[in-house]
Scaffold this motif. Structure first.
Motif, PDB file in Angstrom:
ATOM      1  N   ILE A 159       0.813  -1.217   0.000  1.00  8.48           N
ATOM      2  CA  ILE A 159       0.000   0.000   0.000  1.00  8.48           C
ATOM      3  C   ILE A 159       0.847   1.268   0.000  1.00  8.48           C
ATOM      4  O   ILE A 159       0.392   2.332  -0.440  1.00  8.48           O
ATOM      5  CB  ILE A 159      -0.966  -0.015   1.216  1.00  8.48           C
ATOM      6  N   HIS A 160       2.096   1.177   0.470  1.00  9.00           N
ATOM      7  CA  HIS A 160       2.976   2.352   0.477  1.00  9.00           C
ATOM      8  C   HIS A 160       3.226   2.866  -0.937  1.00  9.00           C
ATOM      9  O   HIS A 160       3.473   4.054  -1.137  1.00  9.00           O
ATOM     10  CB  HIS A 160       4.310   2.006   1.154  1.00  9.00           C
ATOM     11  N   ARG A 161       3.138   1.978  -1.934  1.00 10.02           N
ATOM     12  CA  ARG A 161       3.332   2.400  -3.325  1.00 10.02           C
ATOM     13  C   ARG A 161       2.217   3.339  -3.764  1.00 10.02           C
ATOM     14  O   ARG A 161       2.436   4.272  -4.541  1.00 10.02           O
ATOM     15  CB  ARG A 161       3.388   1.179  -4.242  1.00 10.02           C
ATOM     16  N   LEU A 162       1.015   3.090  -3.266  1.00  7.66           N
ATOM     17  CA  LEU A 162      -0.114   3.972  -3.570  1.00  7.66           C
ATOM     18  C   LEU A 162       0.060   5.319  -2.886  1.00  7.66           C
ATOM     19  O   LEU A 162      -0.143   6.372  -3.502  1.00  7.66           O
ATOM     20  CB  LEU A 162      -1.423   3.324  -3.119  1.00  7.66           C
ATOM     21  N   PHE A 163       0.442   5.300  -1.615  1.00  3.56           N
ATOM     22  CA  PHE A 163       0.536   6.543  -0.850  1.00  3.56           C
ATOM     23  C   PHE A 163       1.596   7.485  -1.412  1.00  3.56           C
ATOM     24  O   PHE A 163       1.484   8.708  -1.268  1.00  3.56           O
ATOM     25  CB  PHE A 163       0.809   6.233   0.622  1.00  3.56           C
ATOM     26  N   GLU A 164       2.611   6.933  -2.061  1.00  9.08           N
ATOM     27  CA  GLU A 164       3.632   7.781  -2.682  1.00  9.08           C
ATOM     28  C   GLU A 164       3.060   8.602  -3.840  1.00  9.08           C
ATOM     29  O   GLU A 164       3.639   9.614  -4.229  1.00  9.08           O
ATOM     30  CB  GLU A 164       4.790   6.914  -3.188  1.00  9.08           C
ATOM     31  N   ASN A 165       1.910   8.161  -4.378  1.00  4.39           N
ATOM     32  CA  ASN A 165       1.315   8.834  -5.537  1.00  4.39           C
ATOM     33  C   ASN A 165      -0.041   9.468  -5.233  1.00  4.39           C
ATOM     34  O   ASN A 165      -0.677  10.016  -6.134  1.00  4.39           O
ATOM     35  CB  ASN A 165       1.131   7.825  -6.675  1.00  4.39           C
ATOM     36  N   ILE A 166      -0.483   9.402  -3.983  1.00  9.88           N
ATOM     37  CA  ILE A 166      -1.866   9.769  -3.686  1.00  9.88           C
ATOM     38  C   ILE A 166      -2.159  11.246  -3.941  1.00  9.88           C
ATOM     39  O   ILE A 166      -3.283  11.606  -4.335  1.00  9.88           O
ATOM     40  CB  ILE A 166      -2.242   9.373  -2.236  1.00  9.88           C
ATOM     41  N   ASP A 167      -1.188  12.131  -3.760  1.00  9.60           N
ATOM     42  CA  ASP A 167      -1.440  13.556  -4.002  1.00  9.60           C
ATOM     43  C   ASP A 167      -1.748  13.819  -5.473  1.00  9.60           C
ATOM     44  O   ASP A 167      -2.646  14.609  -5.798  1.00  9.60           O
ATOM     45  CB  ASP A 167      -0.243  14.401  -3.554  1.00  9.60           C
ATOM     46  N   SER A 187     -11.886   0.384  -3.262  1.00 11.38           N
ATOM     47  CA  SER A 187     -12.444   0.914  -2.016  1.00 11.38           C
ATOM     48  C   SER A 187     -11.448   1.814  -1.306  1.00 11.38           C
ATOM     49  O   SER A 187     -11.815   2.860  -0.753  1.00 11.38           O
ATOM     50  CB  SER A 187     -12.853  -0.233  -1.088  1.00 11.38           C
ATOM     51  N   VAL A 188     -10.179   1.424  -1.328  1.00 14.58           N
ATOM     52  CA  VAL A 188      -9.143   2.238  -0.692  1.00 14.58           C
ATOM     53  C   VAL A 188      -9.076   3.609  -1.353  1.00 14.58           C
ATOM     54  O   VAL A 188      -9.086   4.651  -0.679  1.00 14.58           O
ATOM     55  CB  VAL A 188      -7.774   1.532  -0.769  1.00 14.58           C
ATOM     56  N   ILE A 189      -9.019   3.627  -2.683  1.00 12.50           N
ATOM     57  CA  ILE A 189      -8.897   4.901  -3.395  1.00 12.50           C
ATOM     58  C   ILE A 189     -10.164   5.733  -3.239  1.00 12.50           C
ATOM     59  O   ILE A 189     -10.095   6.952  -3.012  1.00 12.50           O
ATOM     60  CB  ILE A 189      -8.561   4.652  -4.876  1.00 12.50           C
ATOM     61  N   SER A 190     -11.330   5.110  -3.326  1.00 12.55           N
ATOM     62  CA  SER A 190     -12.583   5.859  -3.176  1.00 12.55           C
ATOM     63  C   SER A 190     -12.675   6.536  -1.816  1.00 12.55           C
ATOM     64  O   SER A 190     -13.287   7.598  -1.682  1.00 12.55           O
ATOM     65  CB  SER A 190     -13.781   4.929  -3.365  1.00 12.55           C
TER      66      SER A 190
END
Length: 252
Positions: A159-167, A187-190
């Protein structure tokens, strides 16, 4: 093909002044091109904002080329989905200016020739195995004039890979999330963004995945609001829906 009141009046005036035959006027006013095996909807850009898309699977090479001929003759953008390499090479031998995107299984009008939106759509895949469906969504959106950012292999097992791009994802106006297995990424992204999310379940997974059915059911039962679920492996549908959102924002 004509649609507006002024265009129709111009055609009728030309008929009245004997500058245009009745047969030619009928052809201009007809909203479809009858090829015998297919009736090409030439009025679709006026109704939906984008020409008829060619679903390549199940059609012969000759049928696809004939449909492209019709769309090209009417100056409409070309988008052929679910096209295998043999059919793609045959099409390119006749229309070498078209582009082939093998991963997405798409042949289309060159993307570089299409004006892009100011607003951005994010195309996100959970795993590398989902990329072919994500690319179908991404290329579809780009052919429809959307600026796309890709975020691939950012699934919940890391999940850390997603958080690096979430902004960057939050800064977009719509997201398309492509995932197999349990499909949790949508669901996580929504739950992290304030824009629409289109979830595409893929047929990627082991036995009880049931060729994407378990992923589909998981996504449909998402508790995160703002999630709309497409059919299994329907990258085209996700890209098309995202493009409609972006293009509506651009015109407003």
């Amino acid at each position: 093909m004509s649609d507006s009141k002024n265009d129709i009046e111009e055609i009728l005036t030309k008929v009245q002044q004997h500058e245009l035959s009745i047969a030619a006027a009928q052809a201009k006013l007809k909203h479809y091109d009858d090829l015998g095996f297919a009736k090409i909807d030439l009025h679709r850009p006026q109704r939906q904002g984008f020409p008829e898309v060619i679903f390549g699977e199940g059609k012969t090479q000759e049928q696809i080329v004939s449909i492209i001929n019709s769309l090209n003759h009417n100056n409409q953008t070309i988008l052929v989905t679910r096209i295998d390499d043999d059919k793609a090479q045959h099409i390119l031998s006749i229309y070498p200016t078209l582009e082939h995107h093998p991963t997405a299984q798409i042949v289309c009008t060159p993307i570089a020739n299409i004006n892009k939106s100011n607003n951005v759509a994010s195309i996100i895949s959970a795993g590398t195995s989902d990329i072919h469906i994500a690319e179908e969504a991404a290329i579809t959106a780009e052919v429809m004039g959307v600026t796309v950012k890709r975020f691939y292999d950012v699934g919940v097992s890391g999940i850390h890979r997603l958080f690096e791009n979430i902004d960057e994802i939050r800064a977009s106006k719509v997201s398309v999330v492509v995932a197999g297995m349990e499909g949790a990424l949508c669901s996580v992204i929504s739950g992290l963004v304030n824009h629409p999310v289109y979830a595409i379940p893929t047929s990627i997974g082991y036995g009880a995945n049931l060729a994407g059915v378990s992923t589909l059911l998981s996504m449909i039962n998402s508790c995160a609001p703002g999630t709309s679920v497409l059919n299994i492996d329907n990258g085209f549908g996700g890209g098309y829906n995202a493009a409609q959102v972006i293009n509506m924002l651009e015109t407003n």
